[in-house]
Design a protein around this motif. Sequence first.
Motif, PDB file in Angstrom:
ATOM      1  N   GLU A 266      34.792  69.146  57.321  1.00 41.09           N
ATOM      2  CA  GLU A 266      33.437  69.498  57.462  1.00 41.09           C
ATOM      3  C   GLU A 266      32.553  68.900  56.153  1.00 41.09           C
ATOM      4  N   SER A 267      32.718  69.081  55.178  1.00 38.98           N
ATOM      5  CA  SER A 267      31.858  68.925  54.140  1.00 38.98           C
ATOM      6  C   SER A 267      32.357  67.442  53.141  1.00 38.98           C
ATOM      7  N   GLU A 268      31.372  66.948  52.543  1.00 41.46           N
ATOM      8  CA  GLU A 268      31.660  65.850  52.026  1.00 41.46           C
ATOM      9  C   GLU A 268      32.808  65.827  50.625  1.00 41.46           C
TER      10      GLU A 268
ATOM     11  N   GLU B  62      35.170  68.064  50.903  1.00 43.15           N
ATOM     12  CA  GLU B  62      36.637  68.043  51.452  1.00 43.15           C
ATOM     13  C   GLU B  62      37.002  66.268  51.740  1.00 43.15           C
ATOM     14  N   LYS B  63      36.013  65.718  52.245  1.00 43.20           N
ATOM     15  CA  LYS B  63      36.249  64.368  52.495  1.00 43.20           C
ATOM     16  C   LYS B  63      36.636  63.503  51.170  1.00 43.20           C
ATOM     17  N   ASN B  64      36.164  63.760  50.385  1.00 41.86           N
ATOM     18  CA  ASN B  64      36.307  63.164  48.894  1.00 41.86           C
ATOM     19  C   ASN B  64      37.860  63.732  48.444  1.00 41.86           C
ATOM     20  N   LEU B  65      37.996  64.925  48.423  1.00 42.33           N
ATOM     21  CA  LEU B  65      39.284  65.350  47.861  1.00 42.33           C
ATOM     22  C   LEU B  65      40.535  64.710  48.844  1.00 42.33           C
ATOM     23  N   LEU B  66      40.168  64.550  50.152  1.00 43.75           N
ATOM     24  CA  LEU B  66      41.141  63.937  51.219  1.00 43.75           C
ATOM     25  C   LEU B  66      41.331  62.524  50.736  1.00 43.75           C
ATOM     26  N   LEU B  67      40.232  61.796  50.356  1.00 48.81           N
ATOM     27  CA  LEU B  67      40.168  60.676  49.921  1.00 48.81           C
ATOM     28  C   LEU B  67      41.310  60.412  48.809  1.00 48.81           C
ATOM     29  N   ARG B  68      40.808  61.321  47.745  1.00 51.05           N
ATOM     30  CA  ARG B  68      41.753  61.075  46.449  1.00 51.05           C
ATOM     31  C   ARG B  68      43.230  61.232  46.786  1.00 51.05           C
ATOM     32  N   GLN B  69      43.496  62.384  47.674  1.00 47.64           N
ATOM     33  CA  GLN B  69      44.853  62.512  48.038  1.00 47.64           C
ATOM     34  C   GLN B  69      45.506  61.017  48.763  1.00 47.64           C
ATOM     35  N   LEU B  70      44.911  60.651  49.426  1.00 44.32           N
ATOM     36  CA  LEU B  70      45.403  59.291  50.184  1.00 44.32           C
ATOM     37  C   LEU B  70      45.600  58.481  49.186  1.00 44.32           C
ATOM     38  N   ILE B  71      44.583  58.098  48.156  1.00 37.01           N
ATOM     39  CA  ILE B  71      44.948  57.121  46.832  1.00 37.01           C
ATOM     40  C   ILE B  71      46.129  57.378  46.267  1.00 37.01           C
TER      41      ILE B  71
END
Length: 371
Positions: A140-142, A144-153
Motif C-alpha cells: 500500500e505505501s511507498e 513498503e514498495k521501497n523495502l520490497l525493492l531493496r529485498q529483491l536487489i
Amino acid sequence: MPIQNTVNKDEADLFDLIDILQKNKTVIILITLISILLAAIYAFTAKEEWTSKAQVIAPEPVQISTYLEAERKYYRFQSSGIIDTLNSRVPSARMDEVFNLEKTVENVFRTFSVELNSFNNKLAYLQKSNYYKYLARQKESELEKNLLLRQLIENISISSDIGNSALINVNFTAEDPINAQKTLHEFISQSSKNAQLKLFENLLERTNERINSLTELSQNMKKSTEQERQNQILVLKQAIRAATEAGINEYTGQSLATGNTIIDFNNTDTLFLLGQKYLTSQLNALENSPVIHPVSYYQTLYNIEGLKGILNIEPNGVTFSYTRAADVPLTKDKPNKALILALGALLGSIVACLYVLIQAAAKNRKKLITN
C-alpha cells in the motif's frame, strides 16, 4: 553400603520420572500435537523461496562480431606516420597501433561484469520488471514498495566461481520457480544490453575524437600545401623581375654572363638565370593548375570517411556466454516442510515433558510443605 544406597536412590528417581511421564502421556501427546499443528501452519503458509542459478563466461568473438568489426575499423585507418604525428601532438592520449582481439574480448566481459554488479543497474531493471510490479500491487505505501525493492536487489547474488575465477555465478531468489528463472534470465540479458551500449558509447566517443584530430591534421596539411604554392608563386615573380632587369629572356646555358654557373632550382638567388620566358611559363602553369597535396593528405581524408562509418553501426550481439543458462529450480530453498514438522514434534515433546515434570515437582513440593 552408602554407595549402593545412592545408586538405588538414583534408579528409584529415574523410575519415578518415567512413571510420571507415563501417567501424563495424554498431556504430552496433546502438547506435542499442538506443536506439530503450529509447525504445520507455518510450514504451509510461509512464503516459498526458489533460487534460479546461472553461470556465465567471456563471450566468443562471433557473439560480439559487430563490436569487434567496429573496433577493427577504428584501428584499420592507422598508418605509422599519422599516428606518430597525432601522438607527438597529444602525448597524454597516445593511440595504440594494433588491434588486440584478446584484450578487446576481456574488456567486453569486464564491462558486462561491472553492469551485473552495479546497484543502479539492478535497481533500474527490477523497477521495470513484471515480477516487482506484481508484488508491488500487494503493497500500500511507498515505504513498503521501497523495502520490497531493496529485498529483491538483495535476492540477486553474484560471485566468482571458486574453481575458476573466469566464471561468474548469478542467482536470483523468488517466491515461485517460474518467476525466479524468468527474472534472472531477463536481468542477465538487460545487463548485457547495457554493457554493449556503454562499449559503443565509448567507441563512438573515441571515434569522434579521432575524426576531429584527423580533420584538424588534414586542414593543417592543406594549409601548408597552399602556403607552399603561394611561396613558389612569389619566388617565381621575384625571379621574373630579376631576369627582366638583367635582360635575360631565355636560358642560354654557358655564356659570358653566366660562365660555368650551375643553376640550383632550390636557390632563389640564381633562379633568374633561367630566363624570363621559362620562368613566366612556370608561373602560368603553377597559377592555373590545381593544388597537388601530398599522399598523406588524401590518405587522411580516406581514413576520416572510413571512421564515419562506425558512427552508423547499431549495437548487436551479447557480451557473455552461458556455461549454465538460467534454469527453473526443481526444489525450493524454503520452507523445508519435513524438517519444520520434525522440529515441531521434537520441540513439542520436549516442552510437554518439561511441563509435566515441573507440574509433578510442584505438587510434591506442596505435599512436603503441607506435611
